[in-house]
Design a protein around this motif. Sequence first.
Motif, PDB file in Angstrom:
ATOM      1  N   PHE A   1     -64.060  15.832  73.406  1.00  0.00           N
ATOM      2  CA  PHE A   1     -65.164  15.876  72.248  1.00  0.00           C
ATOM      3  C   PHE A   1     -64.782  14.812  71.226  1.00  0.00           C
ATOM      4  O   PHE A   1     -65.666  14.470  70.679  1.00  0.00           O
TER       5      PHE A   1
ATOM      6  N   ILE B   1     -71.189  15.461  71.224  1.00  0.00           N
ATOM      7  CA  ILE B   1     -70.387  16.633  71.506  1.00  0.00           C
ATOM      8  C   ILE B   1     -70.917  17.731  72.238  1.00  0.00           C
ATOM      9  O   ILE B   1     -70.198  18.394  72.909  1.00  0.00           O
ATOM     10  N   SER B   2     -72.093  18.145  72.077  1.00  0.00           N
ATOM     11  CA  SER B   2     -72.902  19.214  72.695  1.00  0.00           C
ATOM     12  C   SER B   2     -72.894  18.921  74.213  1.00  0.00           C
ATOM     13  O   SER B   2     -72.824  19.873  75.041  1.00  0.00           O
TER      14      SER B   2
ATOM     15  N   TRP C   1     -64.806  11.681  80.143  1.00  0.00           N
ATOM     16  CA  TRP C   1     -65.220  11.396  78.818  1.00  0.00           C
ATOM     17  C   TRP C   1     -64.268  10.514  77.920  1.00  0.00           C
ATOM     18  O   TRP C   1     -64.627   9.361  77.589  1.00  0.00           O
TER      19      TRP C   1
ATOM     20  N   GLN D   1     -67.604  11.421  70.741  1.00  0.00           N
ATOM     21  CA  GLN D   1     -68.066  10.639  69.662  1.00  0.00           C
ATOM     22  C   GLN D   1     -67.930   9.133  69.860  1.00  0.00           C
ATOM     23  O   GLN D   1     -68.564   8.652  69.096  1.00  0.00           O
TER      24      GLN D   1
ATOM     25  N   ASN E   1     -69.770  19.507  75.932  1.00  0.00           N
ATOM     26  CA  ASN E   1     -69.451  21.057  76.073  1.00  0.00           C
ATOM     27  C   ASN E   1     -69.951  21.775  77.230  1.00  0.00           C
ATOM     28  O   ASN E   1     -69.550  22.799  77.714  1.00  0.00           O
TER      29      ASN E   1
END
Length: 369
Positions: free
Chosen positions: A259, A44-45, A60, A263, A48
């Motif tokens: 996001f 997730i980071s 993504w 994952q 970002n």
Amino acid sequence: MLQRLEAGGQGLHCPRYPGPVTIRRKSFGSDNHAGAHPDVLRAISAANAGDAIAYGDDEWTARARRQLCAEFDATDAFLVFNGTAANVLGISLLLRPFEAVICAESSHLNVDECGATERVLGNKVLAVPTSDGKLTPDLIVTRLTGRGDEHRAQPRVVEIAQATEFGTCYSLPELRQLGELCHAENLCLFVDGARLANAAAYLGCDLRALASEADVLTFGGTKNGAVSAEAVLVMRPDLAEFAAYLRKQQMQLGSKMRFMAAQFSALLEDRLWLRNARHANAMAERLATGAAGIPGVTLAQSVQANAVFAGLPAESIEVLQSDWTFYTWDERECIVRWMTAFDTTESDVDAFLDAIRAAVSPPVLASGT
């Protein structure tokens, strides 16, 4: 059958939610209580960094969809926020307004989704009582009456959970039998895969094998180390055409979808999803084995995934729930459900077993003390 009486807080066995609750020890209430896996948080980071086109038109999401389709041999994959939405979207691809869904009486679809299928889609749910949460061809046939009668909702979809709400798993031969029945009776098969990873870990098979008989299925991330991320896998090209429109209409099109997508890429990398599920299953087996050796405790279901159903004295349940988080599944029969997660440790299980022993068989004070 066992009647579920869950609640949202620690030590509760009534359906009323009392407000925020602090969990002091490792929870055995639900795999939803666990946090996110560190690799998922790192993904997730990483996602970002910088800007990205919204609503899934980003690298993504494209990557995650490719990965998911490859794992399942699926036509397409669609990401949504939660399991109820995944079930509603998946079923909406298979039904016309006058058609019905056949499911186990204990299924989330029937019990734990606040009538979402009926309310959002307007389709009737035909629930079938089962002893272990699993449908069989013989049970399904009992709901095929009234076909061709314009006064009756027409059975069209068979919904199963893999693993089931009782923690049991359909074997590959059982799935083939269901698939054969559906093909013979012009029915569609939908699989609620909120805990599909746990079923794959138990059965020792890949995700493609679990999807081979399904028309549409879901793949749960939230219960296996992700954060508000579920996938709907569409197996047939003719069903995928309108899925994007239905997802938007059902308010599940995420603006910052990268996001969610990141994952799933993290979970699929080196089969993290499988390692997480294997660990959760192993902790459930450790808990079940230990509990089975405690006088006064009985196992109510075979332990195949990451759920343990046990019977113990009512007073012991109350004592345990003063310190530990878990749910009473059947208040009348004194059956509880204990769930393990990817981050449950052996020491968590052993500490809980010590507490169970103390609650079920409290020490007897010597005479005169």
